[in-house]
Scaffold this motif. Structure first.
Motif, PDB file in Angstrom:
ATOM      1  N   SER A   1      43.905  52.429  20.551  1.00 14.55           N
ATOM      2  CA  SER A   1      42.572  52.223  21.128  1.00 14.55           C
ATOM      3  C   SER A   1      41.483  52.975  20.362  1.00 14.55           C
ATOM      4  O   SER A   1      40.303  52.710  20.550  1.00 14.55           O
ATOM      5  CB  SER A   1      42.563  52.667  22.591  1.00 14.55           C
ATOM      6  OG  SER A   1      42.947  54.021  22.649  1.00 14.55           O
ATOM      7  N   ASN A   2      41.900  53.896  19.512  1.00 20.62           N
ATOM      8  CA  ASN A   2      40.895  54.657  18.756  1.00 20.62           C
ATOM      9  C   ASN A   2      40.324  53.795  17.629  1.00 20.62           C
ATOM     10  O   ASN A   2      41.041  53.296  16.780  1.00 20.62           O
ATOM     11  CB  ASN A   2      41.562  55.921  18.182  1.00 20.62           C
ATOM     12  CG  ASN A   2      40.579  56.773  17.401  1.00 20.62           C
ATOM     13  OD1 ASN A   2      40.166  56.400  16.310  1.00 20.62           O
ATOM     14  ND2 ASN A   2      40.203  57.888  17.973  1.00 20.62           N
ATOM     15  N   ASN A   3      39.005  53.633  17.661  1.00 19.01           N
ATOM     16  CA  ASN A   3      38.328  52.743  16.722  1.00 19.01           C
ATOM     17  C   ASN A   3      38.572  53.117  15.263  1.00 19.01           C
ATOM     18  O   ASN A   3      38.862  52.273  14.414  1.00 19.01           O
ATOM     19  CB  ASN A   3      36.822  52.772  17.017  1.00 19.01           C
ATOM     20  CG  ASN A   3      36.027  51.912  16.067  1.00 19.01           C
ATOM     21  OD1 ASN A   3      35.404  52.427  15.157  1.00 19.01           O
ATOM     22  ND2 ASN A   3      36.059  50.615  16.267  1.00 19.01           N
ATOM     23  N   ARG A   4      38.499  54.400  14.968  1.00 15.84           N
ATOM     24  CA  ARG A   4      38.678  54.841  13.599  1.00 15.84           C
ATOM     25  C   ARG A   4      40.098  54.554  13.096  1.00 15.84           C
ATOM     26  O   ARG A   4      40.304  54.105  11.975  1.00 15.84           O
ATOM     27  CB  ARG A   4      38.360  56.337  13.481  1.00 15.84           C
ATOM     28  CG  ARG A   4      38.129  56.810  12.063  1.00 15.84           C
ATOM     29  CD  ARG A   4      37.880  58.298  12.029  1.00 15.84           C
ATOM     30  NE  ARG A   4      36.645  58.698  12.692  1.00 15.84           N
ATOM     31  CZ  ARG A   4      35.469  58.767  12.095  1.00 15.84           C
ATOM     32  NH1 ARG A   4      35.348  58.446  10.827  1.00 15.84           N
ATOM     33  NH2 ARG A   4      34.402  59.153  12.749  1.00 15.84           N
ATOM     34  N   ASN A   5      41.076  54.770  13.976  1.00 18.93           N
ATOM     35  CA  ASN A   5      42.467  54.499  13.600  1.00 18.93           C
ATOM     36  C   ASN A   5      42.708  53.005  13.377  1.00 18.93           C
ATOM     37  O   ASN A   5      43.423  52.607  12.463  1.00 18.93           O
ATOM     38  CB  ASN A   5      43.421  55.008  14.676  1.00 18.93           C
ATOM     39  CG  ASN A   5      43.480  56.517  14.712  1.00 18.93           C
ATOM     40  OD1 ASN A   5      42.870  57.183  13.875  1.00 18.93           O
ATOM     41  ND2 ASN A   5      44.184  57.059  15.683  1.00 18.93           N
ATOM     42  N   ILE A   6      42.091  52.197  14.224  1.00 17.02           N
ATOM     43  CA  ILE A   6      42.233  50.739  14.104  1.00 17.02           C
ATOM     44  C   ILE A   6      41.715  50.290  12.732  1.00 17.02           C
ATOM     45  O   ILE A   6      42.377  49.549  12.006  1.00 17.02           O
ATOM     46  CB  ILE A   6      41.467  50.014  15.241  1.00 17.02           C
ATOM     47  CG1 ILE A   6      42.215  50.197  16.568  1.00 17.02           C
ATOM     48  CG2 ILE A   6      41.292  48.526  14.931  1.00 17.02           C
ATOM     49  CD1 ILE A   6      41.445  49.737  17.788  1.00 17.02           C
ATOM     50  N   ILE A   7      40.540  50.781  12.381  1.00 17.42           N
ATOM     51  CA  ILE A   7      39.947  50.400  11.101  1.00 17.42           C
ATOM     52  C   ILE A   7      40.800  50.894   9.939  1.00 17.42           C
ATOM     53  O   ILE A   7      41.037  50.182   8.964  1.00 17.42           O
ATOM     54  CB  ILE A   7      38.496  50.935  10.998  1.00 17.42           C
ATOM     55  CG1 ILE A   7      37.628  50.194  12.018  1.00 17.42           C
ATOM     56  CG2 ILE A   7      37.930  50.741   9.593  1.00 17.42           C
ATOM     57  CD1 ILE A   7      36.250  50.780  12.203  1.00 17.42           C
ATOM     58  N   TYR A   8      41.294  52.088  10.089  1.00 14.23           N
ATOM     59  CA  TYR A   8      42.139  52.675   9.036  1.00 14.23           C
ATOM     60  C   TYR A   8      43.391  51.815   8.815  1.00 14.23           C
ATOM     61  O   TYR A   8      43.776  51.555   7.667  1.00 14.23           O
ATOM     62  CB  TYR A   8      42.517  54.107   9.445  1.00 14.23           C
ATOM     63  CG  TYR A   8      42.814  55.009   8.285  1.00 14.23           C
ATOM     64  CD1 TYR A   8      41.786  55.655   7.603  1.00 14.23           C
ATOM     65  CD2 TYR A   8      44.117  55.219   7.858  1.00 14.23           C
ATOM     66  CE1 TYR A   8      42.054  56.493   6.532  1.00 14.23           C
ATOM     67  CE2 TYR A   8      44.389  56.058   6.788  1.00 14.23           C
ATOM     68  CZ  TYR A   8      43.353  56.695   6.135  1.00 14.23           C
ATOM     69  OH  TYR A   8      43.628  57.508   5.075  1.00 14.23           O
ATOM     70  N   ILE A   9      43.987  51.354   9.882  1.00 15.94           N
ATOM     71  CA  ILE A   9      45.209  50.537   9.766  1.00 15.94           C
ATOM     72  C   ILE A   9      44.885  49.178   9.138  1.00 15.94           C
ATOM     73  O   ILE A   9      45.625  48.681   8.292  1.00 15.94           O
ATOM     74  CB  ILE A   9      45.870  50.362  11.154  1.00 15.94           C
ATOM     75  CG1 ILE A   9      46.433  51.699  11.626  1.00 15.94           C
ATOM     76  CG2 ILE A   9      46.984  49.311  11.105  1.00 15.94           C
ATOM     77  CD1 ILE A   9      46.745  51.760  13.095  1.00 15.94           C
ATOM     78  N   ILE A  10      43.745  48.596   9.525  1.00 17.40           N
ATOM     79  CA  ILE A  10      43.335  47.312   8.922  1.00 17.40           C
ATOM     80  C   ILE A  10      43.133  47.492   7.419  1.00 17.40           C
ATOM     81  O   ILE A  10      43.566  46.668   6.609  1.00 17.40           O
ATOM     82  CB  ILE A  10      42.050  46.762   9.597  1.00 17.40           C
ATOM     83  CG1 ILE A  10      42.338  46.369  11.047  1.00 17.40           C
ATOM     84  CG2 ILE A  10      41.515  45.551   8.823  1.00 17.40           C
ATOM     85  CD1 ILE A  10      41.093  46.034  11.857  1.00 17.40           C
ATOM     86  N   GLU A  11      42.483  48.575   7.045  1.00 15.73           N
ATOM     87  CA  GLU A  11      42.243  48.826   5.604  1.00 15.73           C
ATOM     88  C   GLU A  11      43.561  48.964   4.838  1.00 15.73           C
ATOM     89  O   GLU A  11      43.706  48.443   3.738  1.00 15.73           O
ATOM     90  CB  GLU A  11      41.372  50.079   5.432  1.00 15.73           C
ATOM     91  CG  GLU A  11      39.928  49.862   5.862  1.00 15.73           C
ATOM     92  CD  GLU A  11      39.090  51.139   5.858  1.00 15.73           C
ATOM     93  OE1 GLU A  11      39.669  52.226   5.663  1.00 15.73           O
ATOM     94  OE2 GLU A  11      37.868  51.046   6.077  1.00 15.73           O
ATOM     95  N   LYS A  12      44.512  49.648   5.437  1.00 13.33           N
ATOM     96  CA  LYS A  12      45.823  49.805   4.789  1.00 13.33           C
ATOM     97  C   LYS A  12      46.522  48.456   4.659  1.00 13.33           C
ATOM     98  O   LYS A  12      47.157  48.159   3.640  1.00 13.33           O
ATOM     99  CB  LYS A  12      46.717  50.765   5.598  1.00 13.33           C
ATOM    100  CG  LYS A  12      46.278  52.200   5.549  1.00 13.33           C
ATOM    101  CD  LYS A  12      46.552  52.823   4.183  1.00 13.33           C
ATOM    102  CE  LYS A  12      45.951  54.213   4.083  1.00 13.33           C
ATOM    103  NZ  LYS A  12      45.899  54.702   2.708  1.00 13.33           N
ATOM    104  N   LEU A  13      46.400  47.635   5.681  1.00 11.92           N
ATOM    105  CA  LEU A  13      47.030  46.315   5.659  1.00 11.92           C
ATOM    106  C   LEU A  13      46.412  45.440   4.572  1.00 11.92           C
ATOM    107  O   LEU A  13      47.116  44.760   3.821  1.00 11.92           O
ATOM    108  CB  LEU A  13      46.884  45.641   7.034  1.00 11.92           C
ATOM    109  CG  LEU A  13      47.405  44.203   7.153  1.00 11.92           C
ATOM    110  CD1 LEU A  13      48.908  44.133   6.892  1.00 11.92           C
ATOM    111  CD2 LEU A  13      47.098  43.630   8.533  1.00 11.92           C
TER     112      LEU A  13
END
Lengths: 123, 205
Positions: B28-40
């Protein structure tokens, strides 16, 4: 080494051979053979690569299509540059320097034969 | 030292997407979500760098949440390739960006001054409006460059990113941030490294 340096050996057997290299399209040297050249080939290929890249841009912009081969004749030498294909996933440049009296025709044929092998070695 | 990253097979791509979706669904953490998308995105496109920029229409800026742990970085949308993407609807790529005749502006498109070679830019559109821009780049030392295949690959991911409510998760996080900024700073890095990202990295090994 991600591409076997022995790929360049066939060029070395052609008369007039001085040096050769395979680089990325941005000019980073992947493999090179500089044994018969006194100057730093990294600098030489980077310079010729810039010239070749400009040829890519110009030939496209004036509607001549993609630049595939470039040949520069100087007082004493011939510099050859070959492109593996601009739009492919792997875009490599092949460079070779020969003396002016060398077998340039065979050198061009050989460069065109070596570059696809270098691409295949990566894919 | 130059290197070559092989393209993922179709199965590897879909597995990577599914795996990340599973992780994202629990985050649910916005920063973590974005970080995971960037890694993907980096993994799917064999890129060395990737960044998700969220569009703030009111301020006419794109902002990134993952560059600095505390501050959001803002880029005006009227310049460079990032701006062009934010104003358009079509994804595109530019290979050998430094010698191309594109609208590339180093100060906005590569303000971190990474050694970049090629760039791919994809606008994510929701209800006819661009909501964010995803930017991925190869390094000068990467042999591979982008092709139309990479655009096709990315299209696999667009519907899912469209479905993520980046704005509301951001609001939630900002409430937390306002309440306990220092505590979030200390925990954020640990959370990324130890739980979510390790799962993503393990998957792509």
């Amino acid at each position: 080494m991600i591409i076997d340096e022995s790929l360049l050996e066939d060029l070395g057997g052609i008369s007039g051979y001085r040096a050769s290299a395979i680089t990325t399209n941005s000019g980073e040297v992947i493999i090179s053979d500089t044994q018969k050249l006194k100057t730093d080939l990294t600098e030489v290929t980077a310079t010729f690569n810039d010239i070749f890249k400009n040829a890519h841009i110009v030939s496209k912009s004036i509607g001549l299509g993609q630049a595939e081969l470039m040949e520069i004749h100087t007082d004493s030498a011939v510099a050859l540059m070959v492109c593996s294909g601009e739009d492919a996933r792997v875009h490599l440049h092949g460079f070779a320097i020969f003396t002016k009296d060398g077998n340039i025709t065979l050198a061009k044929l050989m460069l065109n034969k070596i570059l696809p092998k270098a691409v295949s070695a990566l894919l | 030292m130059v290197s070559f990253k092989k393209q993922l097979t179709a199965k590897e791509k879909s597995d990577a997407i599914l795996s990340s979706i599973k992780i994202l669904n629990t985050e649910s953490n916005n920063r973590n979500i974005i970080y995971i998308i960037e890694k993907l995105v980096k993994a799917l496109l064999t890129a060395s760098y990737a960044r998700l920029w969220i569009l703030n229409k009111e301020k006419s800026v794109l902002y990134s949440r993952t560059i600095d742990e505390l501050e959001d970085i803002e880029i005006p949308i009227y310049q460079g390739l990032l701006g062009k993407t934010a104003r358009s609807t079509e994804p595109f790529y530019v290979n050998d960006i430094k010698s191309s005749k594109s609208e590339y502006i180093k100060s906005s498109d590569n303000f971190e001054e990474n050694n970049i070679k090629d760039m791919i830019l994809i606008p994510i559109i929701k209800d006819k409006d661009v909501i964010c821009v995803i930017q991925a780049m190869t390094s000068t030392y990467d042999i591979q460059q982008f092709t139309d295949n990479d655009l096709q690959t990315f299209k696999m991911l667009i519907p899912y990113i469209q479905s993520i409510d980046l704005y509301s998760t951001q609001k939630i996080e900002e409430e937390i941030k306002a309440d306990n900024k220092d505590e979030r700073k200390n925990n954020s890095e640990e959370t990324i490294d130890n739980s979510i990202l390790s799962k993503v990295f393990d998957f792509f090994k």
